[in-house]
Design a protein around this motif. Structure first.
Motif, PDB file in Angstrom:
ATOM      1  N   TYR A  86       0.959  -1.217   0.185  1.00 35.65           N
ATOM      2  CA  TYR A  86      -0.117   0.102   0.041  1.00 35.65           C
ATOM      3  C   TYR A  86       1.123   1.375   0.036  1.00 35.65           C
ATOM      4  CZ  TYR A  86      -4.241   2.560   1.054  1.00 35.65           C
ATOM      5  OH  TYR A  86      -5.531   3.536   0.925  1.00 35.65           O
ATOM      6  N   PRO A  87       0.389   2.325  -0.763  1.00 34.71           N
ATOM      7  CA  PRO A  87       1.371   3.473  -0.881  1.00 34.71           C
ATOM      8  C   PRO A  87       1.392   4.407   0.482  1.00 34.71           C
ATOM      9  CG  PRO A  87      -0.641   3.962  -1.721  1.00 34.71           C
ATOM     10  CD  PRO A  87      -0.789   2.405  -1.381  1.00 34.71           C
ATOM     11  N   PRO A  88       2.636   5.015   0.232  1.00 31.56           N
ATOM     12  CA  PRO A  88       2.837   5.977   1.610  1.00 31.56           C
ATOM     13  C   PRO A  88       1.598   6.892   1.646  1.00 31.56           C
ATOM     14  CG  PRO A  88       4.672   5.737   0.329  1.00 31.56           C
ATOM     15  CD  PRO A  88       3.731   5.083  -0.327  1.00 31.56           C
ATOM     16  N   THR A  89       1.202   7.299   2.782  1.00 33.03           N
ATOM     17  CA  THR A  89      -0.131   8.033   2.973  1.00 33.03           C
ATOM     18  C   THR A  89      -0.116   9.206   3.977  1.00 33.03           C
ATOM     19  OG1 THR A  89      -1.288   5.839   2.703  1.00 33.03           O
ATOM     20  CG2 THR A  89      -2.587   7.623   3.637  1.00 33.03           C
ATOM     21  N   LEU A  90      -0.404  10.297   3.406  1.00 36.00           N
ATOM     22  CA  LEU A  90      -0.244  11.556   4.173  1.00 36.00           C
ATOM     23  C   LEU A  90      -1.613  11.953   4.372  1.00 36.00           C
ATOM     24  CD1 LEU A  90       1.134  14.221   5.380  1.00 36.00           C
ATOM     25  CD2 LEU A  90       0.888  15.112   2.907  1.00 36.00           C
ATOM     26  N   PHE A  91      -2.116  12.238   5.906  1.00 40.08           N
ATOM     27  CA  PHE A  91      -3.385  12.663   6.384  1.00 40.08           C
ATOM     28  C   PHE A  91      -3.333  14.167   6.425  1.00 40.08           C
ATOM     29  CE2 PHE A  91      -3.364   8.022   7.399  1.00 40.08           C
ATOM     30  CZ  PHE A  91      -4.620   7.828   6.845  1.00 40.08           C
ATOM     31  N   VAL A  92      -4.009  15.132   5.739  1.00 38.24           N
ATOM     32  CA  VAL A  92      -4.189  16.486   5.924  1.00 38.24           C
ATOM     33  C   VAL A  92      -5.387  16.699   6.725  1.00 38.24           C
ATOM     34  CG1 VAL A  92      -4.300  18.524   4.813  1.00 38.24           C
ATOM     35  CG2 VAL A  92      -2.470  16.891   3.982  1.00 38.24           C
ATOM     36  N   HIS A  93      -5.658  16.744   7.919  1.00 36.88           N
ATOM     37  CA  HIS A  93      -6.808  17.159   8.572  1.00 36.88           C
ATOM     38  C   HIS A  93      -6.951  18.265   9.521  1.00 36.88           C
ATOM     39  CE1 HIS A  93      -5.560  15.333  12.520  1.00 36.88           C
ATOM     40  NE2 HIS A  93      -4.590  14.787  11.634  1.00 36.88           N
ATOM     41  N   MET A  94      -8.178  18.384  10.158  1.00 41.14           N
ATOM     42  CA  MET A  94      -8.400  19.554  10.898  1.00 41.14           C
ATOM     43  C   MET A  94      -8.822  18.889  12.229  1.00 41.14           C
ATOM     44  SD  MET A  94     -10.237  21.896   8.268  1.00 41.14           S
ATOM     45  CE  MET A  94      -9.597  22.600   6.852  1.00 41.14           C
ATOM     46  N   PRO A  95      -7.940  18.945  13.215  1.00 44.87           N
ATOM     47  CA  PRO A  95      -8.170  18.449  14.517  1.00 44.87           C
ATOM     48  C   PRO A  95      -9.242  19.122  15.374  1.00 44.87           C
ATOM     49  CG  PRO A  95      -6.286  19.895  14.584  1.00 44.87           C
ATOM     50  CD  PRO A  95      -6.464  19.876  13.067  1.00 44.87           C
ATOM     51  N   LYS A  96      -9.960  20.143  14.935  1.00 39.05           N
ATOM     52  CA  LYS A  96     -11.003  20.556  15.409  1.00 39.05           C
ATOM     53  C   LYS A  96     -12.318  19.577  15.415  1.00 39.05           C
ATOM     54  CE  LYS A  96     -12.397  24.840  15.648  1.00 39.05           C
ATOM     55  NZ  LYS A  96     -12.687  26.315  15.182  1.00 39.05           N
ATOM     56  N   ASP A  97     -12.133  18.604  14.263  1.00 35.03           N
ATOM     57  CA  ASP A  97     -12.992  17.630  14.351  1.00 35.03           C
ATOM     58  C   ASP A  97     -12.405  16.386  15.054  1.00 35.03           C
ATOM     59  OD1 ASP A  97     -14.704  15.397  13.238  1.00 35.03           O
ATOM     60  OD2 ASP A  97     -14.520  15.900  11.164  1.00 35.03           O
ATOM     61  N   GLN A  98     -12.630  16.351  16.200  1.00 33.83           N
ATOM     62  CA  GLN A  98     -12.295  15.347  17.025  1.00 33.83           C
ATOM     63  C   GLN A  98     -12.244  14.099  16.568  1.00 33.83           C
ATOM     64  OE1 GLN A  98     -12.613  16.703  21.065  1.00 33.83           O
ATOM     65  NE2 GLN A  98     -11.678  18.503  20.984  1.00 33.83           N
ATOM     66  N   ARG A  99     -13.750  13.772  16.526  1.00 29.19           N
ATOM     67  CA  ARG A  99     -14.046  12.334  16.135  1.00 29.19           C
ATOM     68  C   ARG A  99     -13.250  11.879  14.891  1.00 29.19           C
ATOM     69  NH1 ARG A  99     -17.024  10.421  12.121  1.00 29.19           N
ATOM     70  NH2 ARG A  99     -17.814   8.265  12.644  1.00 29.19           N
ATOM     71  N   ARG A 100     -13.007  12.495  13.931  1.00 21.27           N
ATOM     72  CA  ARG A 100     -12.128  12.434  12.807  1.00 21.27           C
ATOM     73  C   ARG A 100     -10.781  12.101  13.075  1.00 21.27           C
ATOM     74  NH1 ARG A 100     -14.745  14.351   9.216  1.00 21.27           N
ATOM     75  NH2 ARG A 100     -15.667  12.376   7.926  1.00 21.27           N
ATOM     76  N   MET A 101     -10.327  12.940  14.036  1.00 25.13           N
ATOM     77  CA  MET A 101      -8.978  13.013  14.329  1.00 25.13           C
ATOM     78  C   MET A 101      -8.500  11.619  14.752  1.00 25.13           C
ATOM     79  SD  MET A 101      -6.576  15.636  16.533  1.00 25.13           S
ATOM     80  CE  MET A 101      -7.510  15.256  18.090  1.00 25.13           C
ATOM     81  N   ARG A 102      -9.387  11.114  15.720  1.00 23.78           N
ATOM     82  CA  ARG A 102      -9.173   9.984  16.606  1.00 23.78           C
ATOM     83  C   ARG A 102      -9.097   8.751  15.521  1.00 23.78           C
ATOM     84  NH1 ARG A 102     -12.589  12.500  20.353  1.00 23.78           N
ATOM     85  NH2 ARG A 102     -14.463  11.593  19.601  1.00 23.78           N
ATOM     86  N   LEU A 103     -10.065   8.880  14.602  1.00 25.80           N
ATOM     87  CA  LEU A 103     -10.184   7.821  13.545  1.00 25.80           C
ATOM     88  C   LEU A 103      -8.894   7.735  12.748  1.00 25.80           C
ATOM     89  CD1 LEU A 103     -13.742   8.038  12.429  1.00 25.80           C
ATOM     90  CD2 LEU A 103     -12.943   6.163  13.733  1.00 25.80           C
ATOM     91  N   ILE A 104      -8.414   8.903  12.484  1.00 25.14           N
ATOM     92  CA  ILE A 104      -7.166   8.988  11.707  1.00 25.14           C
ATOM     93  C   ILE A 104      -5.871   8.676  12.494  1.00 25.14           C
ATOM     94  CG2 ILE A 104      -5.433  10.699  10.628  1.00 25.14           C
ATOM     95  CD1 ILE A 104      -7.792  12.346   9.629  1.00 25.14           C
ATOM     96  N   GLU A 105      -5.868   8.853  13.771  1.00 25.82           N
ATOM     97  CA  GLU A 105      -4.737   8.226  14.678  1.00 25.82           C
ATOM     98  C   GLU A 105      -4.745   6.798  14.514  1.00 25.82           C
ATOM     99  OE1 GLU A 105      -5.634  10.150  18.183  1.00 25.82           O
ATOM    100  OE2 GLU A 105      -4.272  12.147  17.523  1.00 25.82           O
TER     101      GLU A 105
END
Length: 343
Positions: free
Chosen positions: A206-225
């Motif tokens: 699977y290719p190298p993956t960069l996540f560009v996100h906004m931590p104010k959206d805490q739910r999505r940030m936890r899923l990204i982590e």
């Protein structure tokens, strides 16, 4: 004494008749053009082009095509060094990434989308944008459609030897995360999206993956982590870029929205301050959709309500609030990431 006769000459009558006929012709022409304009000016949706039929943007050299059931818009710079596929978010389309031109009268050129494309072209990436078939991207047949379009387009333009990368935002980010399991991307960027790794699994290579996100959206940030950790355990190179909120300013709006002059931008910021939409430091108190700024515009008689800039302004308000919006502010990080894995 000689006196000039007041009786009109034959030549005068002839000239008067010619002018009258000319006036009638002009009036009839105006009425005809008005009817034609009224008939077609409301047709904002893009025409369905036959497959492989091409129209070229005179100004930007970008190309509109219709292939395999959807529209795609693309541009190839001189001496390209890579290929970039971009997937829009829900309610988006390929036309959001390109400025309106004679070749694409339905293109809208949203601020963040167009800046991402312009930055990509300046870094010598050939850019391909495709419209989803529905409101958001689906993960069945549509995934195979975009894979076919990408491979067909790359082969047609003789770009097979170039590395291929992909960027998707929101629904488009989830779509890219799934498509990357089947395409030979050298790296990908998932913007304001956690991906669909839990449902699809993470294949080898699977290719190298960069996540560009906004931590104010805490739910999505936890899923990204959580997904970043899962990717690391599979040996995938991962990184994140966090995008924070920032204060609004007239220069920010006028510099990023073509057609919005600084005078109008100053009036907008003043109204936002008077209405309490921003705090004393210029930060948005609520997200753009939750702020009744369009109603305030109408109440004050702002001419902007008659123009097609409302959605452009809305995007920049969402970006300033920093919760869930496409962003071009991190393009250096994004393209540095792409270029790190192109060899």
């Amino acid at each position: 004494m000689w006196r000039r006769s007041h009786k009109p000459s034959k030549l005068f009558h002839r000239i008067r008749r010619c002018l009258a006929l000319l006036a009638l012709f002009l009036v009839a022409s105006s009425l005809f053009l008005y009817r034609i304009k009224g008939k077609f000016s409301s047709q904002f949706d893009p025409p369905k082009l036959k497959r492989n039929k091409v129209r070229t943007f005179a100004q930007f050299r970008s190309v509109v095509e219709f292939a395999n059931g959807t529209d795609l818009i693309w541009q190839i710079p001189e001496s390209p060094k890579g290929v970039l596929f971009i997937a829009h978010g829900c309610n988006g389309r390929a036309a959001n990434f390109w400025d309106r031109s004679p070749g694409c009268p339905y293109c809208v050129g949203f601020p963040e989308e167009r800046l991402i494309v312009l930055h990509a072209l300046s870094r010598r990436f050939a850019v391909l944008t495709v419209s989803s078939s529905g409101k958001c991207w689906s993960f069945g047949k549509e995934k195979h459609v975009v894979k076919w379009i990408s491979e067909w387009w790359i082969e047609k333009n003789k770009l097979e030897r170039l590395p291929i990368v992909a960027l998707g935002a929101s629904s488009g980010g989830s779509f890219v995360s799934a498509l990357a399991a089947e395409m030979r991307y050298s790296s990908i960027v998932l913007m304001i999206a956690e991906g669909v790794f839990e449902t699809m699994g993470i294949p080898e290579g699977y290719p190298p993956t960069l996540f560009v996100h906004m931590p104010k959206d805490q739910r999505r940030m936890r899923l990204i982590e959580r997904n970043m950790e899962a990717l690391r355990q599979k040996g995938v190179l991962v990184k994140e870029v966090r995008c924070l909120e920032f204060p609004l300013s007239p220069n920010f709006l006028s510099d990023r929205i073509p057609g919005l002059n600084q005078t109008m931008a100053v009036k907008l910021i003043q109204m936002f301050s008077e209405k309490g939409f921003i705090d004393e430091n210029g930060y948005m108190r609520k997200d753009g959709p939750a702020t009744r700024w369009k109603q305030a515009l109408r109440e004050r008689g702002f001419p902007l309500a008659k123009y097609e800039l409302l959605n452009h302004i809305q995007e920049e308000l969402n970006l300033a609030y920093g919760y869930h919006e496409m962003t071009s502010l991190q393009t250096d990080d994004i393209f540095d990431w792409f270029e790190s894995y192109m060899n």
